[in-house]
Design a protein around this motif. Structure first.
Motif, PDB file in Angstrom:
ATOM      1  N   GLY A 264       0.803  -1.208   0.000  1.00  0.00           N
ATOM      2  CA  GLY A 264       0.000   0.000   0.000  1.00  0.00           C
ATOM      3  C   GLY A 264       0.839   1.261   0.000  1.00  0.00           C
ATOM      4  O   GLY A 264       2.069   1.229  -0.077  1.00  0.00           O
ATOM      5  N   PRO A 265       0.181   2.423   0.082  1.00  0.00           N
ATOM      6  CA  PRO A 265       0.914   3.695   0.051  1.00  0.00           C
ATOM      7  C   PRO A 265       1.777   3.879   1.284  1.00  0.00           C
ATOM      8  O   PRO A 265       1.394   3.492   2.398  1.00  0.00           O
ATOM      9  N   GLN A 266       2.926   4.468   1.090  1.00  0.00           N
ATOM     10  CA  GLN A 266       3.846   4.777   2.180  1.00  0.00           C
ATOM     11  C   GLN A 266       4.117   6.281   2.116  1.00  0.00           C
ATOM     12  O   GLN A 266       4.849   6.745   1.240  1.00  0.00           O
ATOM     13  N   LEU A 267       3.544   7.029   3.017  1.00  0.00           N
ATOM     14  CA  LEU A 267       3.639   8.482   2.986  1.00  0.00           C
ATOM     15  C   LEU A 267       4.374   8.999   4.206  1.00  0.00           C
ATOM     16  O   LEU A 267       4.376   8.368   5.268  1.00  0.00           O
ATOM     17  N   GLY A 268       5.001  10.153   4.040  1.00  0.00           N
ATOM     18  CA  GLY A 268       5.640  10.809   5.168  1.00  0.00           C
ATOM     19  C   GLY A 268       6.703   9.945   5.826  1.00  0.00           C
ATOM     20  O   GLY A 268       7.628   9.441   5.175  1.00  0.00           O
TER      21      GLY A 268
END
Length: 390
Positions: A264-268
């Motif tokens: 999934g998305p990996q943000l920050g």
């Protein structure tokens, strides 16, 4: 000077690469004493961080009608209220192109257009009839009337000239921030789920067919177990085109479901942790402007496998990356060679990449070049050295 940066989506989900570039450039410009404002289109399908948390003023305008075009009637009034000296448009093919041109022509103030790889031949062939229509209706006029175009590299400059555009072009690479080399964040959740001692080959970015993900999974599946060794393929990013279920099904059919993780998305902080705890990075893309993800991987000292279409040939010359092509057989050969590299060689590749970023690809350098371009467009005189005329 007051500069307005306009992008089609104020969203990590819909335009991760462009949006991350816009936010980083805006922050670096603000640090350089530029009054920088960001305007764009709100993404109704994503939960976004509060705009007030950004270190610069930002305005998100609601889209009405089809999201692909992004008609937002409040965008032009918002731009007019901002009253910038210059507008800097990021990206093509959507309603902000019309807004930037109309405002620029009405106020007789310059606009700069960053093409972000969207004029590359592969990109133009994608949904070709829609782009031909957009060019006829508004985009050709927007591009031809820009005071200056922005290319991230010489390949983009060639693509611009191949379309017959003779505007001045500023060739300014994207940048990244260099993380501290002496401390790493805690491992991300996906790292803790891998077997002890496993090595992670990371893809992190927009999940889109142009990234070569089907070819990557197919190539990974062609490796013999002994060639993969302790390596696992980790695919991180927003599932923009609904690819994960198809990719996962193909990995299962190839018998490698236990060696491919979709996280999934990996943000920050999660994105920084993903880079910090990976052992290599792969981007088998068919088309790119200048991929910030590769620069981030190098900034974290990772060795890279990528295609020439990533337009970062300096990485091959510096020994920071292995070259491959976005087709399964070539990927299988390159990935097998990469997995077989001694650990010392991989560390040397990552160190070479980090040196490249420190020397050529920081946001401070990019923002300084952009300030020089803005100043020239507003005041005239001799163009900066990064600008090609005609």
């Amino acid at each position: 000077m007051r500069i307005a940066l306009i992008t089609a989506q104020l969203s990590f989900r819909r335009m991760a690469g462009v949006w991350s570039t816009v936010t980083a450039l805006a922050e670096a410009l603000c640090h350089g004493a530029v009054d920088c404002r960001v305007l764009g289109l709100a993404d109704p399908a994503a939960a976004e961080p509060p705009l007030a948390a950004l270190p610069f003023p930002a305005t998100a305008c609601r889209v009405r009608g089809p999201s692909a075009f992004g008609y937002a009637p409040d965008l032009l009034p918002a731009l007019a209220a901002t009253d910038p000296d210059l507008v800097h448009l990021h990206g093509l093919w959507t309603f902000p192109s019309l807004v930037a041109r109309r405002w620029s022509e009405a106020r007789r103030r310059p606009r700069l257009v960053s093409v972000h790889g969207m004029l590359e031949p592969w990109a133009l062939r994608r949904s070709a009839w829609k782009k031909r229509l957009a060019r006829l209706l508004y985009e050709d006029r927007n591009l031809a009337g820009a005071a200056c175009l922005h290319a991230a590299n010489l390949a983009e400059l060639r693509a611009i000239r191949a379309l017959g555009l003779r505007n001045p072009v500023a060739v300014v690479p994207n940048g990244v921030a260099l993380p501290a080399a002496d401390r790493a964040p805690p491992p991300p959740a996906w790292r803790r789920e891998l077997p002890e001692g496993a090595k992670a080959l990371l893809f992190l970015g927009r999940l889109h067919p142009k990234k070569g993900l089907f070819e990557l999974v197919e190539g990974w599946g062609r490796l013999r177990p002994a060639e993969r060794g302790g390596w696992h393929l980790v695919v991180a990013g927003w599932d923009e085109a609904g690819l994960v279920s198809r990719l996962a099904a193909r990995a299962a059919a190839l018998g490698i479901a236990d060696r491919v993780r979709f996280v999934g998305p990996q943000l920050g902080a999660a994105k920084a942790a993903s880079f910090a705890h990976a052992d290599g990075f792969v981007l088998p893309s068919f088309s790119e402007g200048m991929p910030v993800a590769v620069l981030e991987a190098w900034a974290h000292g990772l060795p890279v496998v990528m295609t020439p279409a990533c337009n970062l040939g300096v990485g091959f010359a510096a020994g920071a990356a292995l070259a491959t092509e976005p087709e399964p057989a070539a990927l299988a050969r390159t990935l097998a060679a990469f997995a077989a590299l001694p650990a010392a060689r991989r560390r040397a590749m990552g160190a070479a990449g980090r040196r490249l970023v420190a020397e050529r690809f920081t946001w401070e350098r990019a923002a300084a070049a952009m300030r020089a371009v803005y100043g020239w467009l507003l005041s005239g005189g001799t163009p900066p050295s990064c600008v090609t005329i005609g």
